[in-house]
Design a protein around this motif. Sequence first.
Motif, mmCIF file in Angstrom:
data_model
loop_
_atom_site.group_PDB
_atom_site.id
_atom_site.type_symbol
_atom_site.label_atom_id
_atom_site.label_comp_id
_atom_site.label_asym_id
_atom_site.label_seq_id
_atom_site.Cartn_x
_atom_site.Cartn_y
_atom_site.Cartn_z
ATOM 1 N N SER A 1 21.478 -49.184 -4.883
ATOM 2 C CA SER A 1 22.106 -49.867 -3.753
ATOM 3 C C SER A 1 21.518 -51.261 -3.561
ATOM 4 O O SER A 1 22.228 -52.212 -3.209
ATOM 5 N N ARG A 2 20.223 -51.388 -3.809
ATOM 6 C CA ARG A 2 19.545 -52.674 -3.624
ATOM 7 C C ARG A 2 19.973 -53.702 -4.664
ATOM 8 O O ARG A 2 19.914 -54.910 -4.410
ATOM 9 N N ILE A 3 20.418 -53.234 -5.827
ATOM 10 C CA ILE A 3 20.830 -54.182 -6.871
ATOM 11 C C ILE A 3 22.350 -54.232 -6.999
ATOM 12 O O ILE A 3 22.884 -54.818 -7.950
ATOM 13 N N GLY A 4 23.062 -53.589 -6.074
ATOM 14 C CA GLY A 4 24.517 -53.694 -6.020
ATOM 15 C C GLY A 4 25.282 -52.872 -7.033
ATOM 16 O O GLY A 4 26.438 -53.175 -7.332
ATOM 17 N N LEU A 5 24.675 -51.812 -7.559
ATOM 18 C CA LEU A 5 25.363 -50.988 -8.560
ATOM 19 C C LEU A 5 25.855 -49.654 -7.996
ATOM 20 O O LEU A 5 26.630 -48.955 -8.656
ATOM 21 N N SER A 6 25.411 -49.276 -6.831
ATOM 22 C CA SER A 6 25.765 -47.971 -6.282
ATOM 23 C C SER A 6 27.281 -47.828 -6.147
ATOM 24 O O SER A 6 27.982 -48.756 -5.745
ATOM 25 N N GLY A 7 27.786 -46.643 -6.496
ATOM 26 C CA GLY A 7 29.211 -46.383 -6.378
ATOM 27 C C GLY A 7 30.029 -46.853 -7.559
ATOM 28 O O GLY A 7 31.255 -46.956 -7.461
ATOM 29 N N THR A 8 29.379 -47.129 -8.682
ATOM 30 C CA THR A 8 30.086 -47.602 -9.874
ATOM 31 C C THR A 8 29.767 -46.711 -11.068
ATOM 32 O O THR A 8 28.790 -45.954 -11.055
ATOM 33 N N LEU A 9 30.570 -46.816 -12.109
ATOM 34 C CA LEU A 9 30.303 -46.060 -13.327
ATOM 35 C C LEU A 9 28.982 -46.463 -13.983
ATOM 36 O O LEU A 9 28.250 -45.596 -14.483
ATOM 37 N N PRO A 10 28.627 -47.778 -14.013
ATOM 38 C CA PRO A 10 27.305 -48.132 -14.557
ATOM 39 C C PRO A 10 26.156 -47.441 -13.829
ATOM 40 O O PRO A 10 25.143 -47.123 -14.444
ATOM 41 N N ALA A 11 26.304 -47.200 -12.522
ATOM 42 C CA ALA A 11 25.257 -46.497 -11.780
ATOM 43 C C ALA A 11 25.096 -45.077 -12.303
ATOM 44 O O ALA A 11 23.971 -44.572 -12.463
ATOM 45 N N ILE A 12 26.216 -44.416 -12.595
ATOM 46 C CA ILE A 12 26.155 -43.060 -13.147
ATOM 47 C C ILE A 12 25.534 -43.085 -14.536
ATOM 48 O O ILE A 12 24.710 -42.233 -14.882
ATOM 49 N N VAL A 13 25.912 -44.074 -15.334
ATOM 50 C CA VAL A 13 25.366 -44.196 -16.693
ATOM 51 C C VAL A 13 23.850 -44.352 -16.655
ATOM 52 O O VAL A 13 23.114 -43.656 -17.375
ATOM 53 N N VAL A 14 23.366 -45.268 -15.814
ATOM 54 C CA VAL A 14 21.919 -45.499 -15.708
ATOM 55 C C VAL A 14 21.199 -44.225 -15.268
ATOM 56 O O VAL A 14 20.163 -43.847 -15.839
ATOM 57 N N SER A 15 21.739 -43.551 -14.284
ATOM 58 C CA SER A 15 21.118 -42.330 -13.775
ATOM 59 C C SER A 15 21.078 -41.245 -14.846
ATOM 60 O O SER A 15 20.074 -40.543 -14.997
ATOM 61 N N HIS A 16 22.167 -41.103 -15.597
ATOM 62 C CA HIS A 16 22.213 -40.081 -16.645
ATOM 63 C C HIS A 16 21.247 -40.399 -17.781
ATOM 64 O O HIS A 16 20.668 -39.487 -18.384
ATOM 65 N N ILE A 17 21.080 -41.684 -18.082
ATOM 66 C CA ILE A 17 20.114 -42.057 -19.123
ATOM 67 C C ILE A 17 18.705 -41.666 -18.703
ATOM 68 O O ILE A 17 17.913 -41.155 -19.511
ATOM 69 N N VAL A 18 18.386 -41.885 -17.440
ATOM 70 C CA VAL A 18 17.069 -41.492 -16.925
ATOM 71 C C VAL A 18 16.868 -39.982 -17.074
ATOM 72 O O VAL A 18 15.777 -39.514 -17.425
ATOM 73 N N LEU A 19 17.924 -39.212 -16.826
ATOM 74 C CA LEU A 19 17.813 -37.757 -16.867
ATOM 75 C C LEU A 19 17.808 -37.199 -18.288
ATOM 76 O O LEU A 19 17.150 -36.187 -18.552
ATOM 77 N N THR A 20 18.541 -37.831 -19.194
ATOM 78 C CA THR A 20 18.719 -37.241 -20.523
ATOM 79 C C THR A 20 17.724 -37.719 -21.573
ATOM 80 O O THR A 20 17.432 -36.981 -22.523
ATOM 81 N N SER A 21 17.199 -38.934 -21.444
ATOM 82 C CA SER A 21 16.286 -39.448 -22.474
ATOM 83 C C SER A 21 15.041 -38.579 -22.675
ATOM 84 O O SER A 21 14.575 -38.459 -23.815
ATOM 85 N N PRO A 22 14.481 -37.935 -21.631
ATOM 86 C CA PRO A 22 13.353 -37.038 -21.894
ATOM 87 C C PRO A 22 13.715 -35.859 -22.792
ATOM 88 O O PRO A 22 12.880 -35.399 -23.583
#
Length: 265
Positions: free
Chosen positions: A125-146
């Motif tokens: 939200s602070r960087i203006g990405l919340s509510g977009t597909l890129p926000a989901i992509v970034v979040s999923h990368i954080v979850l899946t890379s481990p």
Amino acid sequence: MRVSRITRRLTLVFTGLALAFLYAPILTNFVFSLNSDRFPTIPLGGFTLEWYRLILADALVIDAFKNTVKIALIVAPVATLMGFAAAYADYRFNFLGKKLVLVFALMPPLIPLVVIGLAMLAYLSRIGLSGTLPAIVVSHIVLTSPFAMAIIRLRFSQIDGDLEFAAQNLGASNWRAFREVIIPSTKTSVLAAFLLCMAVSFDEYAVTWFVGGLEETSSVRILSFLQSAVSPRINAIGSITFVTSISLILGAQFLVLRRLTKDAK
């Protein structure tokens, strides 16, 4: 001998009961997705594919599936590359704080998804990405890379650490040694990690719901149906999602087991 047979049979019975307990709800979901009755009751009505036809004719469901596939196809290669890089760094280099870095790299799957979802929502939200597909992509990368790192790191643990140095001593450049030794030795694990990352991304709901806003994936679309009314379309969407995810996971598992079998020979 007799005790051993009894123990083996009891183990098989217990395993069968455990699997039945785990998969009975999923099997029930499949059955009701093919049931003509609107409500999941016994006795069942007739066989029908109507609920699948309805979801395939629903523009919101199709858009949700498209988003799910699009996100997974972006997340999987990026997360796999990041996992490979982290696993290779752990395999090849020694540096101060290496174990601590490893702990933090593998930590996201251990953190409750609600906590990650809230944290990602606050940050994005602070960087203006919340509510977009890129926000989901970034979040999923954080979850899946481990997950990718864990699978590839397991493969690196089975490779002799001197092979790459031996290739370099024989005249190969750093890049050629990497290309001729590391890549062939890890390609199966990399593909397995890719499939697993796709499966995790495809299934992810909690964090997606926090950061996605109006951008829905198939799992979030199921929640939307649940909030409006009880509909057999939920069973149809869940069945398709399960078949896709389990196929990816089984593919990853097959690749890992085949690699282990080859190494054992």
